[in-house]
Scaffold this motif. Sequence first.
Motif, PDB file in Angstrom:
ATOM      1  N   LEU A   1       0.078  -7.327   9.284  1.00  0.00           N
ATOM      2  CA  LEU A   1       0.290  -5.968   8.812  1.00  0.00           C
ATOM      3  C   LEU A   1       1.696  -5.529   9.191  1.00  0.00           C
ATOM      4  O   LEU A   1       2.094  -5.648  10.362  1.00  0.00           O
ATOM      5  CB  LEU A   1      -0.739  -5.021   9.433  1.00  0.00           C
TER       6      LEU A   1
ATOM      7  N   LEU B   1      -6.547   7.017  -1.250  1.00  0.00           N
ATOM      8  CA  LEU B   1      -6.738   6.749   0.171  1.00  0.00           C
ATOM      9  C   LEU B   1      -6.867   8.081   0.920  1.00  0.00           C
ATOM     10  O   LEU B   1      -6.235   9.063   0.542  1.00  0.00           O
ATOM     11  CB  LEU B   1      -5.556   5.941   0.704  1.00  0.00           C
TER      12      LEU B   1
ATOM     13  N   SER C   1       3.124  -1.480   4.279  1.00  0.00           N
ATOM     14  CA  SER C   1       2.925  -0.058   4.040  1.00  0.00           C
ATOM     15  C   SER C   1       4.186   0.663   4.466  1.00  0.00           C
ATOM     16  O   SER C   1       4.510   0.709   5.655  1.00  0.00           O
ATOM     17  CB  SER C   1       1.710   0.462   4.820  1.00  0.00           C
TER      18      SER C   1
ATOM     19  N   ILE D   1       0.002  -7.270   4.451  1.00  0.00           N
ATOM     20  CA  ILE D   1      -0.005  -5.894   3.944  1.00  0.00           C
ATOM     21  C   ILE D   1       1.293  -5.229   4.375  1.00  0.00           C
ATOM     22  O   ILE D   1       1.655  -5.234   5.555  1.00  0.00           O
ATOM     23  CB  ILE D   1      -1.201  -5.088   4.488  1.00  0.00           C
TER      24      ILE D   1
ATOM     25  N   LEU E   1      -6.711  -0.729   7.414  1.00  0.00           N
ATOM     26  CA  LEU E   1      -5.861  -1.801   6.886  1.00  0.00           C
ATOM     27  C   LEU E   1      -6.064  -3.083   7.681  1.00  0.00           C
ATOM     28  O   LEU E   1      -6.087  -4.182   7.102  1.00  0.00           O
ATOM     29  CB  LEU E   1      -4.389  -1.368   6.933  1.00  0.00           C
TER      30      LEU E   1
ATOM     31  N   VAL F   1       0.848  -1.192   0.000  1.00  0.00           N
ATOM     32  CA  VAL F   1       0.000   0.000   0.000  1.00  0.00           C
ATOM     33  C   VAL F   1       0.884   1.243   0.000  1.00  0.00           C
ATOM     34  O   VAL F   1       1.577   1.531   0.977  1.00  0.00           O
ATOM     35  CB  VAL F   1      -0.946  -0.013   1.217  1.00  0.00           C
TER      36      VAL F   1
ATOM     37  N   LEU G   1      -9.773  -2.338  -1.424  1.00  0.00           N
ATOM     38  CA  LEU G   1      -8.489  -3.028  -1.609  1.00  0.00           C
ATOM     39  C   LEU G   1      -8.644  -4.537  -1.708  1.00  0.00           C
ATOM     40  O   LEU G   1      -7.802  -5.204  -2.305  1.00  0.00           O
ATOM     41  CB  LEU G   1      -7.540  -2.686  -0.450  1.00  0.00           C
TER      42      LEU G   1
ATOM     43  N   ILE H   1       1.572   5.809   5.767  1.00  0.00           N
ATOM     44  CA  ILE H   1       0.551   6.145   6.756  1.00  0.00           C
ATOM     45  C   ILE H   1       0.692   7.588   7.225  1.00  0.00           C
ATOM     46  O   ILE H   1      -0.306   8.289   7.451  1.00  0.00           O
ATOM     47  CB  ILE H   1       0.629   5.179   7.963  1.00  0.00           C
TER      48      ILE H   1
ATOM     49  N   PHE I   1      -9.988   2.608   0.943  1.00  0.00           N
ATOM     50  CA  PHE I   1      -9.542   1.482   1.771  1.00  0.00           C
ATOM     51  C   PHE I   1     -10.460   0.273   1.605  1.00  0.00           C
ATOM     52  O   PHE I   1     -10.006  -0.866   1.541  1.00  0.00           O
ATOM     53  CB  PHE I   1      -9.496   1.884   3.247  1.00  0.00           C
TER      54      PHE I   1
ATOM     55  N   THR J   1      -8.845  -5.141   6.510  1.00  0.00           N
ATOM     56  CA  THR J   1      -8.627  -5.781   5.210  1.00  0.00           C
ATOM     57  C   THR J   1      -7.962  -7.147   5.350  1.00  0.00           C
ATOM     58  O   THR J   1      -8.011  -7.968   4.426  1.00  0.00           O
ATOM     59  CB  THR J   1      -7.755  -4.854   4.338  1.00  0.00           C
TER      60      THR J   1
END
Length: 299
Positions: free
Chosen positions: A159, A117, A132, A130, A149, A69, A124, A136, A121, A152
């Motif tokens: 994450l 975004l 990132s 994920i 997130l 992301v 996705l 953020i 979101f 998701t």
Amino acid sequence: MSDQRHRHGHDHGHGHQHGQVPAADFDWDALAHHLEREAELRAPAVTEAARWLRSLTGDGGAVRRVLDVGSGPGVIAGLLADAFPAAEVVAVDQSAALLERARARSGGRLSVQQADLPEDFGKLGEADLIWSGNAIHHLGDQQAALTALAGTLRPGGLLAVAERGLPLRYLPRDFGLGRPGFQARIDAAHEDGFATMRAELPGATEEVEDWQAMLTRAGLTPCGTRTFLVDHPAPLARPAREHLHAQLTRLRGQLADHLDAGDRATLDALLDEHATTGVLHRPDAFYLSAMTVHTARVV
């Protein structure tokens, strides 16, 4: 990310400079080559981080879909594809041009998904992992972004948020030009610019950046933080020198009004393409920073 926001979200590390440039003035499409080169310099650290993420996911066996992301030109997404060869890896970014660059450089290994975004979101799709990287902090409500997130992720999903770490160092404390401590003063100006950037974001929300606590509030269970070194010692290869020169050129435009005359003169000397004191030629130039990755999972 949507056009009225700071058009970023690209994984190009803590070496990027916000300075005092208003959010709307950034054009990340035009910086595609710069973003790509910076990510390539960080590639060994990201590869090590990806191995760690693979170990946290049971050697990657359960990972079927990976989202990067804020992928930018897709360098990091490609490294994630190397680490998780059985998974679909999706580069997610606001910029269609950068996503096309990601698709082209991957030779078709990556899927791409354009997303503005925070509005998109919910579009996705589910993921098992994920990533990132330095995205953020370009959204006004960082906690809301992490929570989105987290929502998701599939059961057991992970994450990984790469934020902050340590700022780039590229010369000794005293490198023979101007007053010693030049880079520390650059850092201070950068931090002021970062705070200004954050305050100007739509929906800006002040947040104590305890990333593990924020991940917990997002409904996840933290499972570790690690820091990975980005280390290219002196003497630097030409591509790294050219990247530093480009980075310092951007700094000159962004921070010049916030530096004293001595530091501006030092910066100009470092940018001199012909002088031996310039960063393109000096033997003491190096490239050193640290990338910190915070992880949490759905339990």
